[in-house]
Design an enzyme around this catalytic site. Sequence first.
Site, PDB file in Angstrom:
ATOM      1  N   LYS A  17       0.396  -1.408   0.066  1.00 37.25           N
ATOM      2  CA  LYS A  17       0.043   0.307  -0.072  1.00 37.25           C
ATOM      3  C   LYS A  17       0.899   1.330   0.030  1.00 37.25           C
ATOM      4  O   LYS A  17       0.582   1.860  -1.225  1.00 37.25           O
ATOM      5  CB  LYS A  17      -1.100  -0.113   1.485  1.00 37.25           C
ATOM      6  CG  LYS A  17      -1.790  -0.970   1.407  1.00 37.25           C
ATOM      7  CD  LYS A  17      -2.929  -1.053   2.378  1.00 37.25           C
ATOM      8  CE  LYS A  17      -1.733  -0.817   4.633  1.00 37.25           C
ATOM      9  NZ  LYS A  17      -1.318  -2.605   4.140  1.00 37.25           N
ATOM     10  N   ARG A  25      -9.376   1.240   8.701  1.00 35.69           N
ATOM     11  CA  ARG A  25      -9.539  -0.383   8.597  1.00 35.69           C
ATOM     12  C   ARG A  25     -10.552  -1.212   9.292  1.00 35.69           C
ATOM     13  O   ARG A  25     -10.075  -2.604   9.217  1.00 35.69           O
ATOM     14  CB  ARG A  25      -8.070   0.000   9.699  1.00 35.69           C
ATOM     15  CG  ARG A  25      -7.017  -0.590   8.743  1.00 35.69           C
ATOM     16  CD  ARG A  25      -5.765  -0.976   9.995  1.00 35.69           C
ATOM     17  NE  ARG A  25      -4.208  -1.098   9.699  1.00 35.69           N
ATOM     18  CZ  ARG A  25      -3.529  -0.868   9.395  1.00 35.69           C
ATOM     19  NH1 ARG A  25      -3.631   0.088   8.327  1.00 35.69           N
ATOM     20  NH2 ARG A  25      -2.351  -1.478   9.237  1.00 35.69           N
ATOM     21  N   ARG A  65      11.078  -1.439  10.532  1.00 33.43           N
ATOM     22  CA  ARG A  65       9.739  -0.682  12.046  1.00 33.43           C
ATOM     23  C   ARG A  65       9.899  -1.632  13.279  1.00 33.43           C
ATOM     24  O   ARG A  65      10.163  -3.254  13.037  1.00 33.43           O
ATOM     25  CB  ARG A  65       8.414  -0.952  11.358  1.00 33.43           C
ATOM     26  CG  ARG A  65       8.009   0.705  11.188  1.00 33.43           C
ATOM     27  CD  ARG A  65       7.645   0.489  10.403  1.00 33.43           C
ATOM     28  NE  ARG A  65       5.780  -0.256  10.642  1.00 33.43           N
ATOM     29  CZ  ARG A  65       5.056  -0.571   9.688  1.00 33.43           C
ATOM     30  NH1 ARG A  65       4.579  -0.055   7.857  1.00 33.43           N
ATOM     31  NH2 ARG A  65       4.103  -1.617   9.766  1.00 33.43           N
TER      32      ARG A  65
END
Length: 213
Positions: free
Chosen positions: A13, A88, A160
């Site tokens: 995305k 979401r 991350r």
Amino acid sequence: MRLVLLGPPGAGKGTQASAIVKKYNIPHISTGDIFRANIKAGTELGKKAKEYMDKGLLVPDDLVVSIVKERLAENDCKEGFLLDGFPRTVNQGEALDIELEQMGLKLDKVVNIDVEREVLIERAIGRRICKSCGATYHIKFNPPKEEGICNVCEGKLFQRDDDKKETVERRIEVYQKQTKPLIDYYTKKRLILNVDGSKPIDILFEEIIKALE
Ligand code: ADP
Ligand code: ADP
Ligand code: ZN
């Protein structure tokens, strides 16, 4: 152009979003990026969000919805925007509908990027991000010219906290339960554009742009 990018964690995305916003000159609104910026800055919102993010869980709807509402009210969203990672949950989708209706606006498309589970895990675990400019790389599928260094700004690349195998697996489960129902939600509204996210980055981008035009 008013767009939503939908898809499981690691689907691509953010990568497609960066190219799409450049093409249409619209703001890229990533709720994940907003939370990470708040964590970095040590804000209250960041502290709250981090508790959920580290566990691979979704941040509660009320927190997310209020930051998106604020962001959409800013001037640069007048001519369009791209929402990446929001909504979401169906609840967030409904909140977005209400907000847009009040603003007199409508979504043009919801681009749904589909990728199989094993590939998602490999993509998320190999993801690296530039500390300075946020550009996204992959150690195998989209490596920088020089290891650990950003092509764009020479910033340092990092991984991350939530891109560890166990957390990625949890995030995929959460996606299946809480986010996937949005595909049905937007299919019924005739907004969905399904694309095969297993294709290479450039080819997928061209396919999305063609379908949007
Ligand atoms: P990815 O692109 O890999 O799916 P994101 O950067 O979009 O990851 O999101 C990272 C985390 O931020 C999520 O796992 C979740 O905890 C939180 N988050 C981001 N967007 C939302 C949202 N719309 N609702 C709830 N939580 C969110
Ligand atoms: P998301 O925002 O959906 O979590 P990203 O755009 O951050 O996904 O992509 C996840 C990882 O996969 C990144 O390391 C990225 O470089 C890589 N990636 C993105 N799209 C593709 C693709 N089409 N083919 C191979 N790797 C990709
Ligand atoms: Zn950089």
